[in-house]
Design an enzyme around this catalytic site. Structure first.
Site, PDB file in Angstrom:
ATOM      1  CB  SER A 198      -0.927  -0.153   1.390  1.00  0.00           C
ATOM      2  OG  SER A 198      -1.347   1.143   1.599  1.00  0.00           O
TER       3      SER A 198
ATOM      4  CE1 TYR B 253      -4.209  -2.142   4.979  1.00  0.00           C
ATOM      5  CE2 TYR B 253      -3.212   0.095   4.433  1.00  0.00           C
ATOM      6  CZ  TYR B 253      -3.666  -0.957   3.777  1.00  0.00           C
ATOM      7  OH  TYR B 253      -4.149  -1.160   2.594  1.00  0.00           O
TER       8      TYR B 253
HETATM    9  N1  NAD Z   1      -8.436  -0.339  -1.922  1.00  0.00           N
HETATM   10  C1  NAD Z   1      -7.427   0.340  -1.576  1.00  0.00           C
HETATM   11  O1  NAD Z   1      -7.237   1.563  -1.941  1.00  0.00           O
HETATM   12  C2  NAD Z   1      -6.303  -0.198  -1.249  1.00  0.00           C
HETATM   13  C3  NAD Z   1      -5.047   0.567  -1.133  1.00  0.00           C
HETATM   14  C4  NAD Z   1      -3.801  -0.063  -0.707  1.00  0.00           C
HETATM   15  C5  NAD Z   1      -3.784  -1.229  -0.916  1.00  0.00           C
HETATM   16  N2  NAD Z   1      -4.913  -2.108  -0.521  1.00  0.00           N
HETATM   17  C6  NAD Z   1      -4.740  -3.399  -0.419  1.00  0.00           C
HETATM   18  O2  NAD Z   1      -5.352  -4.279  -1.336  1.00  0.00           O
HETATM   19  C7  NAD Z   1      -5.737  -5.453  -0.823  1.00  0.00           C
HETATM   20  C8  NAD Z   1      -7.176  -5.695  -1.238  1.00  0.00           C
HETATM   21  O3  NAD Z   1      -8.100  -4.694  -0.861  1.00  0.00           O
HETATM   22  P1  NAD Z   1      -9.399  -4.280  -1.214  1.00  0.00           P
HETATM   23  O4  NAD Z   1      -9.594  -2.580  -1.209  1.00  0.00           O
HETATM   24  O5  NAD Z   1      -9.809  -5.099  -2.294  1.00  0.00           O
HETATM   25  O6  NAD Z   1     -10.174  -4.784   0.185  1.00  0.00           O
HETATM   26  P2  NAD Z   1     -11.850  -5.452   0.118  1.00  0.00           P
HETATM   27  O7  NAD Z   1     -12.297  -5.388   1.522  1.00  0.00           O
HETATM   28  O8  NAD Z   1     -12.697  -4.719  -0.942  1.00  0.00           O
HETATM   29  O9  NAD Z   1     -11.792  -7.024  -0.343  1.00  0.00           O
HETATM   30  C9  NAD Z   1     -10.744  -7.789   0.115  1.00  0.00           C
HETATM   31  C10 NAD Z   1     -11.035  -9.222   0.080  1.00  0.00           C
HETATM   32  O10 NAD Z   1     -10.100  -9.848   0.871  1.00  0.00           O
HETATM   33  C11 NAD Z   1     -10.729 -10.971   1.641  1.00  0.00           C
HETATM   34  N3  NAD Z   1     -10.213 -11.196   2.930  1.00  0.00           N
HETATM   35  C12 NAD Z   1      -9.891 -10.352   3.910  1.00  0.00           C
HETATM   36  N4  NAD Z   1      -9.237 -10.941   4.841  1.00  0.00           N
HETATM   37  C13 NAD Z   1      -9.093 -12.133   4.324  1.00  0.00           C
HETATM   38  C14 NAD Z   1      -8.588 -13.434   5.028  1.00  0.00           C
HETATM   39  N5  NAD Z   1      -8.049 -13.521   6.196  1.00  0.00           N
HETATM   40  N6  NAD Z   1      -8.679 -14.699   4.428  1.00  0.00           N
HETATM   41  C15 NAD Z   1      -9.057 -14.619   3.056  1.00  0.00           C
HETATM   42  N7  NAD Z   1      -9.715 -13.730   2.576  1.00  0.00           N
HETATM   43  C16 NAD Z   1      -9.536 -12.425   3.320  1.00  0.00           C
HETATM   44  C17 NAD Z   1     -12.326 -10.114   2.120  1.00  0.00           C
HETATM   45  O11 NAD Z   1     -13.293 -11.166   2.186  1.00  0.00           O
HETATM   46  C18 NAD Z   1     -12.291  -9.330   0.603  1.00  0.00           C
HETATM   47  O12 NAD Z   1     -13.102 -10.286  -0.338  1.00  0.00           O
HETATM   48  C19 NAD Z   1      -5.766  -5.369   0.677  1.00  0.00           C
HETATM   49  O13 NAD Z   1      -4.266  -6.039   1.081  1.00  0.00           O
HETATM   50  C20 NAD Z   1      -5.708  -4.049   0.875  1.00  0.00           C
HETATM   51  O14 NAD Z   1      -4.644  -3.567   2.087  1.00  0.00           O
HETATM   52  C21 NAD Z   1      -6.178  -1.723  -1.131  1.00  0.00           C
END
Ligand code: NAD
Length: 263
Positions: free
Chosen positions: A145, A158
C-alpha cells in the site's frame, strides 16, 4: 499486452475489490485461476459470474483464511491437485483494521491485522515458492500500500504490516531470483473498493461521500483509482512480459505519494 495463456494463478481475497478486478483481467488474458477468500458466499458468487463471462477458462474456489497456515497450505495443495502446477500468486487478501491514534489502538485489532496482512502474505509465499521452484520459476505480486512506503494517520497497524510486506518482498526477490522467481509488491493509493468505502465511513459516518471527495481532491489526478487500473499492473507483473522487474514496491496512486505539503 500481458499474455497469460496457459498460466495458473492463485488470487487471494478474490471475492471483491482488487482481487475480483484482477481475477477478471487475468482470466481475460488467458489464465486459469484458483480463487481464495474467507467469504465463502461472495467467493461462490464471484465464481458464478466469472464462469458466465469466461466459459472457456477453469476456476477453482478454495474457502480459506490466509492467516491460518493450514488453510494456506491447503489452497496451494488444491491448486496443484487441480491444475498440476502454479505459475503465479497474487497475494492480495488484507484488512485495514480500525482507525485510531497509536496510543489508543486496540491491541486485539492490531494482532488481527498482523495475522492477516503480514503472516497471510508470508504463508502464501512460503507455500507457493516451492511449487514455483518445481515449475522452473514464476511470479509473485504481494499487495502492500502507499501505507507501505509512507505513514498514514490513525493506521499504525496497517502501516506496520504493509511496510513488512514491502520488506518481505525484497527478501523473497533476493533469495529466489536464482530460481527464476520474480517477486514484487504493489503499493496502491486510494482505490475505490469496499475496503476504502468503509474507511470513508469511519472518517465521516454521517457523510462518507464528502470524505471521499475531499480525499480525491488532494490527488494530482483529482480522482480515486479504479480497481481495473491496479489489475492491469498486476497482470503485467505476473506475465512473461515481465522478464526482469523484481524486488520492487511499485506505487499506483496517481502520483500522490510524491507530494509534500499542500496540494
Ligand atoms: N483499496 C485500496 O485503496 C487499497 C489501497 C492500498 C492497499 N490495498 C490492499 O489491497 C488488498 C485488497 O483490498 P481491497 O480494497 O480490495 O479490500 P476489500 O475489503 O474490498 O476486499 C478484500 C477481500 O479480501 C478478503 N479477505 C480479507 N481477509 C481475508 C483473510 N484473512 N483470508 C481470506 N480472504 C480475506 C475479503 O473477504 C475480501 O473479499 C488489501 O491487502 C489492501 O490492504 C487496498
Amino acid at each position: 499486452m500481458a499474455n497469460l495463456k496457459g498460466k495458473v494463478i492463485i488470487v487471494t481475497g478474490a471475492a471483491m475489490g482488487l482481487g475480483l478486478a484482477a481475477a477478471e483481467v487475468l482470466v481475460s488474458k488467458g489464465a486459469d485461476l484458483t480463487l481464495v477468500d474467507y467469504n465463502d458466499e461472495a467467493l461462490n458468487k464471484t465464481k458464478e459470474e466469472l464462469v458466465l463471462k469466461f466459459p472457456d477458462r477453469k476456476f477453482l474456489t478454495v474457502a480459506a483464511d490466509v492467516s491460518v497456515e493450514e488453510n494456506v497450505k491447503n489452497y496451494v495443495y488444491q491448486t496443484v491437485k487441480e491444475f498440476g502446477k502454479v505459475d503465479g500468486l497474487y497475494n492480495n487478501a488484507g484488512i485495514e483494521g480500525k482507525q485510531a491514534p497509536l496510543v489508543d489502538y486496540d491491541i486485539d485489532v492490531f494482532k488481527k491485522v498482523i495475522d492477516i496482512n503480514l503472516l497471510g502474505v508470508y504463508y502464501g509465499m512460503k507455500y507457493v515458492i516451492p511449487e514455483l521452484q518445481k515449475n522452473g520459476g514464476g511470479k509473485i505480486v504481494n499487495v502492500a500500500s502507499v501505507g507501505g512506503i509512507r505513514g498514514v494517520l490513525n493506521q499504525t497497524a496497517y502501516v506496520a504490516t504493509k511496510h513488512a510486506v514491502a520488506g518481505m518482498t525484497k527478501n523473497a526477490a533476493l533469495e529466489y531470483g536464482k530460481d527464476n522467481i520474480l517477486t514484487n509488491a504493489i503499493a496502491p493509493g486510494a482505490i475505490l473498493t469496499p475496503m476504502v468505502a468503509e474507511a470513508f465511513r469511519q472518517v465521516n459516518p454521517d457523510d462518507p461521500k464528502t470524505a471521499e471527495k475531499e480525499y480525491a481532491s488532494r490527488n494530482p489526478t483529482k480522482r480515486l483509482g479504479n480497481p481495473e487500473d491496479v489489475a492491469h499492473l498486476v497482470a503485467y507483473l505476473l506475465s512473461d512480459e515481465n522478464g526482469y522487474v523484481s524486488g520492487q514496491v511499485i506505487a499506483i496512486d496517481g502520483g500522490e505519494s510524491n507530494m509534500y505539503g499542500n496540494s
